[in-house]
Design a protein around this motif. Sequence first.
Motif, PDB file in Angstrom:
ATOM      1  N   SER A 192       0.853  -1.188   0.000  1.00  0.00           N
ATOM      2  CA  SER A 192       0.000   0.000   0.000  1.00  0.00           C
ATOM      3  C   SER A 192       0.892   1.243   0.000  1.00  0.00           C
ATOM      4  O   SER A 192       2.099   1.156   0.258  1.00  0.00           O
ATOM      5  N   PRO A 209       1.186   3.778   2.165  1.00  0.00           N
ATOM      6  CA  PRO A 209       1.935   3.999   3.409  1.00  0.00           C
ATOM      7  C   PRO A 209       3.073   2.991   3.614  1.00  0.00           C
ATOM      8  O   PRO A 209       4.105   3.330   4.175  1.00  0.00           O
ATOM      9  N   ASP A 210       2.872   1.737   3.124  1.00  0.00           N
ATOM     10  CA  ASP A 210       3.939   0.728   3.258  1.00  0.00           C
ATOM     11  C   ASP A 210       5.131   1.072   2.370  1.00  0.00           C
ATOM     12  O   ASP A 210       6.288   0.923   2.778  1.00  0.00           O
ATOM     13  N   ASP A 262       0.200   6.133   7.899  1.00  0.00           N
ATOM     14  CA  ASP A 262      -1.253   6.120   8.063  1.00  0.00           C
ATOM     15  C   ASP A 262      -1.610   6.473   9.511  1.00  0.00           C
ATOM     16  O   ASP A 262      -0.735   6.668  10.339  1.00  0.00           O
ATOM     17  N   GLU A 263      -2.911   6.538   9.796  1.00  0.00           N
ATOM     18  CA  GLU A 263      -3.338   7.092  11.094  1.00  0.00           C
ATOM     19  C   GLU A 263      -2.827   6.314  12.301  1.00  0.00           C
ATOM     20  O   GLU A 263      -2.444   6.915  13.300  1.00  0.00           O
ATOM     21  N   MET A 264      -2.799   4.973  12.216  1.00  0.00           N
ATOM     22  CA  MET A 264      -2.359   4.198  13.384  1.00  0.00           C
ATOM     23  C   MET A 264      -0.866   4.361  13.620  1.00  0.00           C
ATOM     24  O   MET A 264      -0.419   4.627  14.742  1.00  0.00           O
ATOM     25  N   ALA A 318      -2.365  -7.667   3.024  1.00  0.00           N
ATOM     26  CA  ALA A 318      -1.712  -6.695   2.138  1.00  0.00           C
ATOM     27  C   ALA A 318      -2.714  -6.177   1.088  1.00  0.00           C
ATOM     28  O   ALA A 318      -2.730  -4.984   0.775  1.00  0.00           O
ATOM     29  N   ALA A 346      -4.964  -3.763   2.780  1.00  0.00           N
ATOM     30  CA  ALA A 346      -4.219  -2.529   3.060  1.00  0.00           C
ATOM     31  C   ALA A 346      -4.183  -1.640   1.819  1.00  0.00           C
ATOM     32  O   ALA A 346      -4.363  -0.420   1.910  1.00  0.00           O
ATOM     33  N   VAL A 347      -3.988  -2.273   0.645  1.00  0.00           N
ATOM     34  CA  VAL A 347      -3.954  -1.500  -0.606  1.00  0.00           C
ATOM     35  C   VAL A 347      -5.331  -0.879  -0.876  1.00  0.00           C
ATOM     36  O   VAL A 347      -5.436   0.287  -1.242  1.00  0.00           O
ATOM     37  N   GLY A 377      -5.740   1.923   1.630  1.00  0.00           N
ATOM     38  CA  GLY A 377      -4.690   2.949   1.642  1.00  0.00           C
ATOM     39  C   GLY A 377      -4.043   3.113   3.007  1.00  0.00           C
ATOM     40  O   GLY A 377      -3.669   4.217   3.400  1.00  0.00           O
ATOM     41  N   VAL A 378      -3.934   1.992   3.733  1.00  0.00           N
ATOM     42  CA  VAL A 378      -3.242   2.020   5.032  1.00  0.00           C
ATOM     43  C   VAL A 378      -2.142   0.953   5.018  1.00  0.00           C
ATOM     44  O   VAL A 378      -2.052   0.170   4.073  1.00  0.00           O
ATOM     45  N   SER A 379      -1.330   0.920   6.081  1.00  0.00           N
ATOM     46  CA  SER A 379      -0.248  -0.062   6.122  1.00  0.00           C
ATOM     47  C   SER A 379      -0.791  -1.435   6.521  1.00  0.00           C
ATOM     48  O   SER A 379      -1.872  -1.534   7.112  1.00  0.00           O
ATOM     49  N   ARG A 380      -0.013  -2.481   6.198  1.00  0.00           N
ATOM     50  CA  ARG A 380      -0.449  -3.833   6.557  1.00  0.00           C
ATOM     51  C   ARG A 380      -0.501  -4.008   8.071  1.00  0.00           C
ATOM     52  O   ARG A 380      -1.338  -4.734   8.600  1.00  0.00           O
ATOM     53  N   GLN A 381       0.408  -3.322   8.778  1.00  0.00           N
ATOM     54  CA  GLN A 381       0.391  -3.482  10.243  1.00  0.00           C
ATOM     55  C   GLN A 381      -0.857  -2.845  10.862  1.00  0.00           C
ATOM     56  O   GLN A 381      -1.316  -3.273  11.915  1.00  0.00           O
ATOM     57  N   THR A 382      -1.423  -1.859  10.170  1.00  0.00           N
ATOM     58  CA  THR A 382      -2.689  -1.280  10.649  1.00  0.00           C
ATOM     59  C   THR A 382      -3.827  -2.285  10.480  1.00  0.00           C
ATOM     60  O   THR A 382      -4.663  -2.440  11.378  1.00  0.00           O
ATOM     61  N   ALA A 396      -3.452  -4.801  13.224  1.00  0.00           N
ATOM     62  CA  ALA A 396      -3.890  -4.266  14.521  1.00  0.00           C
ATOM     63  C   ALA A 396      -5.417  -4.150  14.589  1.00  0.00           C
ATOM     64  O   ALA A 396      -6.027  -4.429  15.622  1.00  0.00           O
ATOM     65  N   TYR A 438      -6.465  -1.864  17.689  1.00  0.00           N
ATOM     66  CA  TYR A 438      -6.591  -0.469  17.260  1.00  0.00           C
ATOM     67  C   TYR A 438      -8.018  -0.205  16.803  1.00  0.00           C
ATOM     68  O   TYR A 438      -8.580  -0.991  16.031  1.00  0.00           O
ATOM     69  N   ASP A 439      -8.578   0.893  17.295  1.00  0.00           N
ATOM     70  CA  ASP A 439      -9.911   1.319  16.858  1.00  0.00           C
ATOM     71  C   ASP A 439      -9.743   2.393  15.784  1.00  0.00           C
ATOM     72  O   ASP A 439      -9.067   3.397  16.028  1.00  0.00           O
ATOM     73  N   PRO A 440     -10.350   2.182  14.613  1.00  0.00           N
ATOM     74  CA  PRO A 440     -10.120   3.142  13.521  1.00  0.00           C
ATOM     75  C   PRO A 440     -10.791   4.485  13.778  1.00  0.00           C
ATOM     76  O   PRO A 440     -11.741   4.575  14.559  1.00  0.00           O
ATOM     77  N   LEU A 442     -11.856   6.326   8.561  1.00  0.00           N
ATOM     78  CA  LEU A 442     -11.396   4.987   8.150  1.00  0.00           C
ATOM     79  C   LEU A 442     -12.512   3.959   8.332  1.00  0.00           C
ATOM     80  O   LEU A 442     -12.683   3.058   7.507  1.00  0.00           O
TER      81      LEU A 442
END
Lengths: 138, 72
Positions: free
Chosen positions: A10, A12-13, A76-78, B17, B20-21, B24-29, B32, B38-40, B44
């Motif tokens: 993505s 951010p990645d 990203d936000e987190m 992954a 995530a694409v 539009g956020v990271s895979r770790q998000t 989580a 994690y609460d969005p 989001l």
Amino acid sequence: MRPESDEPLSGPDIAARRYAWAQSALAILFAASVIAAAYLVRGADTDLMRWMAVALPAAVFLVWTWVAVRSIRAADEMVQAALVRAVAIAGTLVTVAATIWGLFETLLAAPRLPIFLLAPAFAVFFGIAVRAQGVRAR
Amino acid sequence: MKNILRELRIERDWTQADLAVHLGVSRQTINALEAGRYDPSLPLAFKIARLFGRRIEEIFDDGVEEPPKRRR
């Protein structure tokens, strides 16, 4: 199941990966420029040359700081929230440690520590704070 | 906060992954979020709801029982 290397990345990645490389390179460049400046200052004939020698690591550090801020903005936000928390934690720890050491240094003649070491100390605390939140740079 | 994000993702045969694409956020998000660590944010959460064609409260559960609606 696809191997991890084939998985799509993505925005951010991709940004996190790029900034991690850039920051690693800048950290090495900063350390090298501090060593180079120490040699150059000793061998310099004029004050202007000495100032220019010291300006080299200072400039590298400014670029490193700018890249670090850009990397936080690109997250990203987190991840952004975790990085901002880590900045707050590291900033607090460095300020507390520097103030306490400064008191001992001024009032009890404790060994003098160069102030420029605050940046690496901040980087170490920042790294620990980021890892402690389970976030990682790719 | 509990959620059914993992189930919705697996229904579509997506990896973390892939999701995530799409978001539009990271895979770790994504990791989580699925683990409930994690609460969005509201934007989001809306994005997730739109992507899966569901309402936010169908995906996320804050564990609070809704009070019975009053009759007029």
